[in-house]
Design an enzyme around this catalytic site. Structure first.
Site, PDB file in Angstrom:
ATOM      1  N   LYS A 105      58.146 -45.155  55.726  1.00 16.06           N
ATOM      2  CA  LYS A 105      57.271 -44.936  56.894  1.00 16.06           C
ATOM      3  C   LYS A 105      57.397 -46.079  57.889  1.00 16.06           C
ATOM      4  CE  LYS A 105      53.417 -42.112  55.298  1.00 16.06           C
ATOM      5  NZ  LYS A 105      51.983 -42.137  54.978  1.00 16.06           N
ATOM      6  N   GLY A 106      57.671 -45.733  59.125  1.00 20.55           N
ATOM      7  CA  GLY A 106      57.748 -46.744  60.181  1.00 20.55           C
ATOM      8  C   GLY A 106      59.027 -47.560  60.175  1.00 20.55           C
ATOM      9  N   GLU A 136      48.093 -46.501  64.002  1.00 19.80           N
ATOM     10  CA  GLU A 136      49.270 -46.587  63.128  1.00 19.80           C
ATOM     11  C   GLU A 136      48.988 -46.105  61.718  1.00 19.80           C
ATOM     12  OE1 GLU A 136      52.254 -47.257  62.267  1.00 19.80           O
ATOM     13  OE2 GLU A 136      53.167 -47.941  64.134  1.00 19.80           O
ATOM     14  N   ASP A 137      49.986 -45.451  61.092  1.00 26.12           N
ATOM     15  CA  ASP A 137      49.841 -45.036  59.692  1.00 26.12           C
ATOM     16  C   ASP A 137      50.659 -45.912  58.744  1.00 26.12           C
ATOM     17  OD1 ASP A 137      52.336 -44.019  60.630  1.00 26.12           O
ATOM     18  OD2 ASP A 137      52.395 -42.664  58.910  1.00 26.12           O
ATOM     19  N   THR A 154      55.928 -35.646  60.746  1.00 24.26           N
ATOM     20  CA  THR A 154      57.367 -35.420  60.605  1.00 24.26           C
ATOM     21  C   THR A 154      57.921 -36.088  59.347  1.00 24.26           C
ATOM     22  OG1 THR A 154      57.523 -37.201  62.182  1.00 24.26           O
ATOM     23  CG2 THR A 154      58.030 -35.010  63.007  1.00 24.26           C
ATOM     24  N   LYS A 213      59.365 -52.693  63.956  1.00 22.32           N
ATOM     25  CA  LYS A 213      58.072 -53.097  63.400  1.00 22.32           C
ATOM     26  C   LYS A 213      58.345 -53.735  62.033  1.00 22.32           C
ATOM     27  CE  LYS A 213      56.089 -48.943  65.464  1.00 22.32           C
ATOM     28  NZ  LYS A 213      55.518 -47.597  65.232  1.00 22.32           N
ATOM     29  N   SER A 267      56.849 -45.721  69.221  1.00 20.00           N
ATOM     30  CA  SER A 267      57.440 -45.226  67.976  1.00 20.00           C
ATOM     31  C   SER A 267      58.841 -45.780  67.761  1.00 20.00           C
ATOM     32  CB  SER A 267      57.529 -43.692  68.028  1.00 20.00           C
ATOM     33  OG  SER A 267      58.330 -43.198  66.983  1.00 20.00           O
ATOM     34  N   ALA A 268      59.200 -45.973  66.484  1.00 22.07           N
ATOM     35  CA  ALA A 268      60.554 -46.419  66.140  1.00 22.07           C
ATOM     36  C   ALA A 268      61.576 -45.289  66.273  1.00 22.07           C
ATOM     37  CB  ALA A 268      60.571 -46.932  64.696  1.00 22.07           C
ATOM     38  N   SER A 269      61.077 -44.054  66.409  1.00 20.00           N
ATOM     39  CA  SER A 269      61.996 -42.915  66.361  1.00 20.00           C
ATOM     40  C   SER A 269      62.771 -42.707  67.654  1.00 20.00           C
ATOM     41  CB  SER A 269      61.225 -41.630  66.047  1.00 20.00           C
ATOM     42  OG  SER A 269      62.105 -40.528  66.140  1.00 20.00           O
ATOM     43  N   ASP A 296      51.353 -44.540  67.560  1.00 16.87           N
ATOM     44  CA  ASP A 296      52.576 -44.274  66.810  1.00 16.87           C
ATOM     45  C   ASP A 296      52.729 -42.743  66.782  1.00 16.87           C
ATOM     46  OD1 ASP A 296      54.724 -44.607  64.889  1.00 16.87           O
ATOM     47  OD2 ASP A 296      53.283 -44.049  63.336  1.00 16.87           O
ATOM     48  N   LEU A 297      53.927 -42.259  66.515  1.00 16.83           N
ATOM     49  CA  LEU A 297      54.142 -40.797  66.537  1.00 16.83           C
ATOM     50  C   LEU A 297      54.080 -40.189  65.126  1.00 16.83           C
ATOM     51  CD1 LEU A 297      54.923 -38.218  68.118  1.00 16.83           C
ATOM     52  CD2 LEU A 297      57.314 -38.915  67.889  1.00 16.83           C
ATOM     53  N   ASP A 298      55.075 -40.552  64.289  1.00 16.92           N
ATOM     54  CA  ASP A 298      55.176 -39.974  62.941  1.00 16.92           C
ATOM     55  C   ASP A 298      53.980 -40.397  62.088  1.00 16.92           C
ATOM     56  OD1 ASP A 298      57.918 -38.730  63.000  1.00 16.92           O
ATOM     57  OD2 ASP A 298      58.489 -40.776  63.476  1.00 16.92           O
TER      58      ASP A 298
HETATM   59  C1  G6P Z   1      59.511 -43.505  62.410  1.00 18.36           C
HETATM   60  C2  G6P Z   1      59.420 -42.889  61.022  1.00 18.36           C
HETATM   61  C3  G6P Z   1      60.552 -43.368  60.138  1.00 18.36           C
HETATM   62  C4  G6P Z   1      61.889 -43.146  60.837  1.00 18.36           C
HETATM   63  C5  G6P Z   1      61.917 -43.893  62.159  1.00 18.36           C
HETATM   64  C6  G6P Z   1      63.215 -43.685  62.927  1.00 18.36           C
HETATM   65  O1  G6P Z   1      59.126 -44.830  62.347  1.00 18.36           O
HETATM   66  O2  G6P Z   1      58.183 -43.203  60.419  1.00 18.36           O
HETATM   67  O3  G6P Z   1      60.506 -42.632  58.923  1.00 18.36           O
HETATM   68  O4  G6P Z   1      62.974 -43.592  60.016  1.00 18.36           O
HETATM   69  O5  G6P Z   1      60.834 -43.417  62.966  1.00 18.36           O
HETATM   70  O6  G6P Z   1      63.329 -42.336  63.298  1.00 18.36           O
HETATM   71  P1  G6P Z   1      64.629 -41.660  63.914  1.00 18.36           P
HETATM   72  O7  G6P Z   1      64.129 -40.338  64.401  1.00 18.36           O
HETATM   73  O8  G6P Z   1      65.098 -42.541  65.037  1.00 18.36           O
HETATM   74  O9  G6P Z   1      65.644 -41.566  62.836  1.00 18.36           O
HETATM   75 MG    MG Z   2      54.175 -43.682  61.577  1.00 23.72          MG
END
Ligand code: G6P
Ligand code: MG
Length: 213
Positions: free
Chosen positions: A46-47, A170-171, A18, A146, A115-117, A10-12
């Site tokens: 988170k996540g 994962e956190d 972040t 997730k 990552s979800a980001s 996972d990233l964040d």
């Molecule tokens: C990660 C973070 C979440 C964030 C999500 C989406 O999972 O832990 O806090 O909302 O990514 O990130 P984004 O950069 O796409 O808004």
């Molecule tokens: Mg995370």
């Protein structure tokens, strides 16, 4: 015998912190809407994907918005967030993260980011670690958040490794659940009391060694 062939990160909260930038941007948005939320509430984000996070926050403020208004609010938050991550530097990689991913690679273990980001690529480039991952699956490549295992299964598939030979780092509770739902091992980064479904919990990748896999 070590049967692990791939590590998926996972990233964040695992590779970079972040969460503080997400918090600042969401807090600014809530404040503009006339309410506030605590750092403890922030833990629940988170996540969680961008739109799901917005829905939670609007719920805390007792605010109702149309879908079109939500799109505008999520974009506003993301613009502030992107301004912050654009200023990130390699010094913001969490302790031991780069070293552990490099160790995996030197041992022949494949590496992926899961990552979800949707901002994952920007962050990886800013902190200069894009080259450490054989595969990157981010929020632009998945449709199910997730605890659905989609992000990790896509990572394993792209690496060509069966899920049972993968370990996920994962956190977030939802991330540990996603790894388990995908038939993978899960190593939690954080508090063992919170991440009790994980196979092992460490406080950071600086505590990881290959024989813990
Ligand atoms: C990660 C973070 C979440 C964030 C999500 C989406 O999972 O832990 O806090 O909302 O990514 O990130 P984004 O950069 O796409 O808004
Ligand atoms: Mg995370």
């Amino acid at each position: 015998m070590n049967t692990i062939e791939a590590c998926i990160f996972d990233l964040d909260g695992v590779i970079v912190d972040t969460a503080v930038y997400h918090y600042k941007a969401w807090k600014r948005l809530a404040n503009e809407l006339g309410f506030d939320f605590t750092e403890e509430d922030n833990e629940k984000l988170k996540g969680v994907s961008r739109m799901a996070s917005l829905n939670l926050i609007l719920g805390w403020g007792g605010v109702t918005k149309t879908d079109a208004e939500k799109e505008e609010l999520a974009t506003r938050k993301n613009d502030w967030y992107v301004d912050m991550i654009n200023k990130m530097t390699p010094g913001e990689v969490l302790p031991g993260a780069k070293e552990f991913v490099e160790l995996c690679k030197s041992d022949g273990i494949k590496t992926a980011l899961g990552s979800a980001s949707k901002n994952s690529m920007t962050i990886l480039e800013k902190v200069d670690i894009t080259h450490l991952f054989d595969v990157v699956i981010d929020g632009n490549k998945v449709s199910k958040a997730k605890p659905d295992p989609e992000v990790f299964l896509k990572g394993a598939e792209a690496l060509g490794i069966e899920p049972q030979y993968c370990v996920v780092f994962e956190d977030a509770i939802a991330g540990i659940e996603a790894a388990k739902a995908g038939g993978m091992k899960a190593i939690g980064i954080g508090d063992p009391k919170v991440l009790h479904e994980a196979d092992l919990v460490v406080s950071g990748l600086n505590e990881m060694t290959l024989d813990k896999l």
